[in-house]
Design a protein around this motif. Structure first.
Motif, PDB file in Angstrom:
ATOM      1  N   LEU A   1     -12.875  25.800  36.104  1.00  0.00           N
ATOM      2  CA  LEU A   1     -13.668  26.088  37.745  1.00  0.00           C
ATOM      3  C   LEU A   1     -11.515  25.342  37.732  1.00  0.00           C
ATOM      4  N   ARG A   2     -11.156  26.648  39.213  1.00  0.00           N
ATOM      5  CA  ARG A   2      -9.503  26.063  39.814  1.00  0.00           C
ATOM      6  C   ARG A   2      -8.937  26.201  38.128  1.00  0.00           C
ATOM      7  N   PRO A   3      -9.233  27.050  37.187  1.00  0.00           N
ATOM      8  CA  PRO A   3      -8.256  26.579  35.858  1.00  0.00           C
ATOM      9  C   PRO A   3      -6.345  26.048  36.234  1.00  0.00           C
TER      10      PRO A   3
ATOM     11  N   GLU B   1      -8.698  25.893  30.322  1.00  0.00           N
ATOM     12  CA  GLU B   1      -9.420  25.025  31.401  1.00  0.00           C
ATOM     13  C   GLU B   1     -10.646  24.549  30.149  1.00  0.00           C
TER      14      GLU B   1
ATOM     15  N   PRO C   1      -9.633  15.929  35.078  1.00  0.00           N
ATOM     16  CA  PRO C   1     -10.383  16.523  33.924  1.00  0.00           C
ATOM     17  C   PRO C   1     -11.314  15.251  34.167  1.00  0.00           C
TER      18      PRO C   1
ATOM     19  N   ASN D   1     -12.785  20.420  35.754  1.00  0.00           N
ATOM     20  CA  ASN D   1     -12.252  19.646  36.743  1.00  0.00           C
ATOM     21  C   ASN D   1     -12.519  19.029  38.272  1.00  0.00           C
TER      22      ASN D   1
ATOM     23  N   GLY E   1      -8.469  18.438  40.288  1.00  0.00           N
ATOM     24  CA  GLY E   1      -7.561  18.791  39.300  1.00  0.00           C
ATOM     25  C   GLY E   1      -7.677  16.933  38.305  1.00  0.00           C
TER      26      GLY E   1
END
Lengths: 351, 351
Positions: free
Chosen positions: B180-182, B203, B155, B150, B153
């Protein structure tokens, strides 16, 4: 009485009506029902239609006819998940739960060989939830309780819920965890129904994992807990969690159980719509851990869940068809007749 | 030159140093390096250690020795995902990407038979990202690009990124999507390492699904895109998504491809730590779609990824070991020697 032995553990009910809100607060999000098209009614929340549901949701005769068509001997009834209403204050939540639990008990009493019931508790207030669990088990004779995968965003494996699970373990309640208000919604691109299609599995998978990583499962070795949607994504989380658990001392110390042993202490329904996937779940969770489930009577349901089992070797097929469900529900996998005469000595079903 | 043919598509690099920030903004979150214990350096972000990494991250001789031990002929190098730095403004992001891409190109040029390179683009600014993709492919000779699952944030299947994927398709770039940053962090109960253990798979699964439900995959039929961690939870999302796609007209209309056909157009690494799980992915995605991957050199890596393939029948094993990776990287699965002489006519690796 049905000639089928299959038990469908994942079926939902909605009461035909709701009582008016009788609490003292203003602006409470309390469900109501209004008449819809023939055989349908609208569940209203916040003055709008939340979902239109059919008489299958409250009419045991309609359900019985469907069960005959589907080759099912028993349905386990649980509330449509949105009715769990964890946004309510504890006392309001308990009042709504009481009404729903009584409604479900009434359905079960109409045909106790055909139906088992799971009630609801206001898990947003653990003390109220334990009190209501006592009542739904010991006054209403329900087999256990349906829980959402999270309570207003807090996963069920959080330590604050441990006293509730200890009570469920102590009283031998069957626990069924259903996806609710899933995480990951912000990652979906497409129509709203993707919430059910894509976000539910991840939500269930993480809820099940939280019971392991948070220690609840280790603290409650006799808890009988099942997860909807085949455990969601849990089957694919297990090997990675297990590798991490072996690789990182911080995890080895935090998690008492080998994650693979841990998932084999829990139950999962078969609602995965695919025989190869069912085979993967059997290999991961074990043949004693799967329970037939259809999501009846909602649109995404598996119309022929018994047929999914056709390819399984007979001892496994029979375990998934009914033995496992009986062990999860009652703590014993005795044959149906024996179990029923124990559970319902006055069982008055028509033959 | 290595006698092994196995290609590891999931390995990370970190430059030994970062240049100072040369842009015009104040308070920019720009990485830097400081000396750590022997053979280690600290990646600093916001004045704190983000991660301590070893010389394996930038030293091709150390990597080569490890590859010999692991039975690998080639590593595909991609940035440590946090370096993708999508929080930066487009021009700052492009400046950092340029430095990282040049660093990776330098590593590849040191041993072009042993290493292929994936760069990074500032996908937070699609125009800058396309410009940087052009440069990393056509000036630096990298094989493609690593993307986060993403972008701040959003996707990757969101329509705003379609022009980038069209450029990647047009130029034949290999795309590797890494968690990344799930999402789902709010559902974890336990130590911080659960982010990697439990949140990464969901994610990645939802990112891959967004390429299908958002229409990007249908719009880019020749895109060569791979996902980390065996596609995360995607394998268990497919049957449910497919059932919903068949059941709900809204989904049938919105999604052009049968989800099962769609997932069989993409690639997935083998990083699932379990042979039975690998078998399930093979059955779901197809033998042509899996790529050997280890997550070298990070702590959660699979130390012996080649051994995971032992149980596979030889044609599948060989496909997963190197043919599929070559097709994903270069659009052809010609034998290594032929491919290398095409790609690197002046290839000067020491034997």
């Amino acid at each position: 009485m049905s000639t089928y032995d299959a038990i469908d553990v994942h079926t939902h009910v909605v009461p035909r009506d709701f009582p008016p809100y009788r609490g003292l607060r203003a602006g409470v999000r309390w469900p109501s029902m209004v008449e819809g098209q023939p055989c349908h009614r609208h569940v209203m929340l916040d003055g709008a239609v939340y979902r239109t549901v059919s008489h299958q949701c409250w009419d045991t005769e309609v359900r019985s006819a469907d069960m005959e068509r589907m080759g099912l001997g028993m349905q386990v009834l649980s509330p449509m998940p949105e009715l769990l209403s964890y946004w309510l204050e504890g006392d309001d939540g308990q009042a709504l739960a009481r009404y729903i639990n009584e409604s479900i008990a009434t359905l079960v009493q109409a045909a106790p060989r055909r139906f088992a019931g799971l009630g609801t508790v206001p898990l947003q207030d653990v003390e109220c939830a334990i009190e209501e669990l006592d009542i739904l088990l010991h006054q209403f004779g329900l087999a256990g309780v349906e829980l959402g995968s999270n309570v207003q965003g807090v996963p069920i494996g959080d330590a604050r819920f441990l006293p509730f699970f200890q009570a469920a373990e102590r009283w031998g309640a069957a626990v069924f965890v259903h996806a609710l208000r899933p995480c990951g919604m912000e990652r979906l691109v497409g129509p709203p129904v993707l919430e059910q299609a894509l976000a539910f599995p991840g939500e269930v998978g993480l809820a099940a994992a939280s019971m392991i990583t948070g220690g609840t499962l280790a603290a409650c070795p006799d808890l009988r807990i099942a997860f909807s949607h085949g455990g969601g994504t849990l089957g694919l989380l297990v090997p990675r969690l297990r590798h991490a658990w072996k690789s990182f001392p911080m995890l080895t110390q935090a998690i008492a159980l080998d994650p693979l042993d841990a998932v084999r202490r829990m139950y999962y329904d078969t609602l995965v719509y695919d025989e190869a996937t069912l085979g993967y779940l059997l290999a991961t969770f074990g043949a004693e851990r799967l329970l037939l489930g259809s999501d009846y009577p909602f649109a995404i349901m598996d119309a022929d869940p018994v047929a999914r089992l056709t390819a399984l070797p007979e001892p496994v097929r029979e375990a998934v068809r009914h033995h496992n469900a009986r062990r999860w529900l009652y703590g014993t996998s005795m044959p149906a007749a024996a179990t029923h005469s124990l559970q319902n000595p006055q069982d008055g079903d028509a033959p």
